[in-house]
Design a protein around this motif. Structure first.
Motif, mmCIF file in Angstrom:
data_model
loop_
_atom_site.group_PDB
_atom_site.id
_atom_site.type_symbol
_atom_site.label_atom_id
_atom_site.label_comp_id
_atom_site.label_asym_id
_atom_site.label_seq_id
_atom_site.Cartn_x
_atom_site.Cartn_y
_atom_site.Cartn_z
ATOM 1 N N SER A 1 10.285 21.787 -7.560
ATOM 2 C CA SER A 1 11.569 21.940 -6.858
ATOM 3 C C SER A 1 11.595 21.264 -5.486
ATOM 4 C CB SER A 1 11.987 23.402 -6.711
ATOM 5 O OG SER A 1 11.326 24.027 -5.636
ATOM 6 N N GLN A 2 10.430 20.823 -4.998
ATOM 7 C CA GLN A 2 10.397 20.148 -3.711
ATOM 8 C C GLN A 2 10.719 18.660 -3.864
ATOM 9 O OE1 GLN A 2 6.637 21.068 -1.791
ATOM 10 N NE2 GLN A 2 7.421 23.038 -1.070
ATOM 11 N N THR A 3 10.740 17.950 -2.732
ATOM 12 C CA THR A 3 11.020 16.519 -2.736
ATOM 13 C C THR A 3 9.740 15.726 -2.548
ATOM 14 O OG1 THR A 3 13.281 16.789 -1.913
ATOM 15 C CG2 THR A 3 12.235 14.643 -1.560
ATOM 16 N N LEU A 4 9.525 14.802 -3.464
ATOM 17 C CA LEU A 4 8.394 13.880 -3.387
ATOM 18 C C LEU A 4 8.793 12.736 -2.446
ATOM 19 C CD1 LEU A 4 6.714 12.333 -6.574
ATOM 20 C CD2 LEU A 4 7.452 10.901 -4.691
ATOM 21 N N SER A 5 7.919 12.407 -1.514
ATOM 22 C CA SER A 5 8.217 11.337 -0.568
ATOM 23 C C SER A 5 7.007 10.414 -0.455
ATOM 24 C CB SER A 5 8.565 11.911 0.797
ATOM 25 O OG SER A 5 8.932 10.884 1.698
ATOM 26 N N LEU A 6 7.199 9.141 -0.762
ATOM 27 C CA LEU A 6 6.140 8.136 -0.687
ATOM 28 C C LEU A 6 6.610 6.943 0.140
ATOM 29 C CD1 LEU A 6 4.991 8.051 -4.410
ATOM 30 C CD2 LEU A 6 3.820 9.166 -2.521
ATOM 31 N N THR A 7 5.673 6.338 0.836
ATOM 32 C CA THR A 7 5.964 5.162 1.649
ATOM 33 C C THR A 7 5.136 3.986 1.161
ATOM 34 O OG1 THR A 7 6.541 6.453 3.597
ATOM 35 C CG2 THR A 7 5.856 4.186 3.978
ATOM 36 N N CYS A 8 5.750 2.819 1.130
ATOM 37 C CA CYS A 8 5.052 1.586 0.807
ATOM 38 C C CYS A 8 5.033 0.700 2.051
ATOM 39 C CB CYS A 8 5.748 0.867 -0.333
ATOM 40 S SG CYS A 8 4.912 -0.643 -0.883
ATOM 41 N N GLY B 1 -1.347 1.775 -6.384
ATOM 42 C CA GLY B 1 -0.880 2.998 -7.012
ATOM 43 C C GLY B 1 -1.432 4.239 -6.346
ATOM 44 N N THR B 2 -0.651 5.303 -6.417
ATOM 45 C CA THR B 2 -1.090 6.577 -5.853
ATOM 46 C C THR B 2 -0.731 7.697 -6.820
ATOM 47 O OG1 THR B 2 -1.046 7.987 -3.876
ATOM 48 C CG2 THR B 2 1.037 7.007 -4.521
ATOM 49 N N GLN B 3 -1.677 8.585 -7.067
ATOM 50 C CA GLN B 3 -1.455 9.704 -7.989
ATOM 51 C C GLN B 3 -0.654 10.791 -7.282
ATOM 52 O OE1 GLN B 3 -2.486 10.378 -11.345
ATOM 53 N NE2 GLN B 3 -1.136 12.146 -11.042
ATOM 54 N N VAL B 4 0.407 11.235 -7.940
ATOM 55 C CA VAL B 4 1.176 12.384 -7.459
ATOM 56 C C VAL B 4 1.210 13.421 -8.568
ATOM 57 C CG1 VAL B 4 3.375 13.235 -6.615
ATOM 58 C CG2 VAL B 4 2.587 10.964 -5.933
ATOM 59 N N THR B 5 0.787 14.611 -8.248
ATOM 60 C CA THR B 5 0.788 15.719 -9.192
ATOM 61 C C THR B 5 1.785 16.770 -8.724
ATOM 62 O OG1 THR B 5 -1.540 15.341 -9.750
ATOM 63 C CG2 THR B 5 -0.628 17.510 -10.279
ATOM 64 N N THR C 1 10.624 3.415 1.442
ATOM 65 C CA THR C 1 10.254 4.790 1.107
ATOM 66 C C THR C 1 11.009 5.280 -0.116
ATOM 67 O OG1 THR C 1 9.760 5.281 3.414
ATOM 68 C CG2 THR C 1 10.208 7.148 1.994
ATOM 69 N N LEU C 2 10.310 6.039 -0.938
ATOM 70 C CA LEU C 2 10.896 6.702 -2.106
ATOM 71 C C LEU C 2 11.002 8.184 -1.835
ATOM 72 C CD1 LEU C 2 11.669 6.899 -5.172
ATOM 73 C CD2 LEU C 2 9.209 7.257 -5.594
ATOM 74 N N GLN C 3 12.159 8.747 -2.110
ATOM 75 C CA GLN C 3 12.316 10.193 -2.130
ATOM 76 C C GLN C 3 12.855 10.589 -3.500
ATOM 77 O OE1 GLN C 3 14.673 10.865 1.547
ATOM 78 N NE2 GLN C 3 12.909 12.068 2.207
ATOM 79 N N GLN D 1 0.837 -1.190 0.000
ATOM 80 C CA GLN D 1 0.000 0.000 0.000
ATOM 81 C C GLN D 1 0.875 1.243 0.000
ATOM 82 O OE1 GLN D 1 -3.630 0.373 0.057
ATOM 83 N NE2 GLN D 1 -2.796 2.362 -0.565
ATOM 84 N N GLU D 2 0.702 2.055 -1.044
ATOM 85 C CA GLU D 2 1.440 3.314 -1.135
ATOM 86 C C GLU D 2 0.723 4.407 -0.334
ATOM 87 O OE1 GLU D 2 1.507 1.143 -5.127
ATOM 88 O OE2 GLU D 2 -0.033 1.880 -3.743
ATOM 89 N N SER D 3 1.497 5.328 0.215
ATOM 90 C CA SER D 3 0.908 6.473 0.900
ATOM 91 C C SER D 3 1.844 7.664 0.766
ATOM 92 C CB SER D 3 0.656 6.161 2.377
ATOM 93 O OG SER D 3 1.853 5.830 3.046
ATOM 94 N N GLY D 4 1.243 8.859 0.805
ATOM 95 C CA GLY D 4 2.018 10.076 0.702
ATOM 96 C C GLY D 4 1.197 11.193 0.098
#
Length: 118
Positions: free
Chosen positions: A15-22, A111-115, A81-83, A5-8
């Motif tokens: 210019s910021q950092t995307l951070s997601l956790t599985c 899956g999780t949508q990141v915009t 985690t993905l950064q 399960q992805e979350s974030g």
């Protein structure tokens, strides 16, 4: 049955950092022989593999994203985690986590949508 399960955050500014956790259930991320990947699919495009963290803790990243990518793990929470740093609108995508074997991805998160947008 292994579940991922992805979350974030669903919205990240340029210019910021995307951070997601599985978060993984039904199996340990330190179990011998498995890899734990991040994959994304931009709108209207195919799947793009980002990188993985091995059960041993070693990592490997796509050469095209390597300079901006960091994958870490917390075995106590059974999470990885993905950064992705310095994001642009081109990083807008559905992001997936998956378990890999030598034969490919056998379990996926939903899956999780990141915009990326200001």
């Amino acid at each position: 049955q292994v579940q991922l399960q992805e979350s974030g955050p669903g919205l990240v500014k340029p210019s910021q950092t995307l951070s997601l956790t599985c978060t993984v259930s039904g199996g340990s991320i330190t179990t011998n022989s498995y890899y734990w990947s991040w994959i994304r699919q931009p709108p209207g495009k195919g799947l793009e593999w980002i990188g993985y963290i091995h059960y041993s803790g070693s990592t490997y990243y796509s050469p095209s994203l390597k300079s901006r990518t960091c994958i870490t793990r917390d075995p106590t929470k059974n999470q990885f985690t993905l950064q992705l740093s310095s994001v642009t609108p081109e990083d807008t995508a559905v992001y997936y986590c998956a378990r890999d074997t030598d034969h490919g991805h056998d379990y996926w998160g939903q899956g999780t949508q990141v915009t990326v947008s200001s």
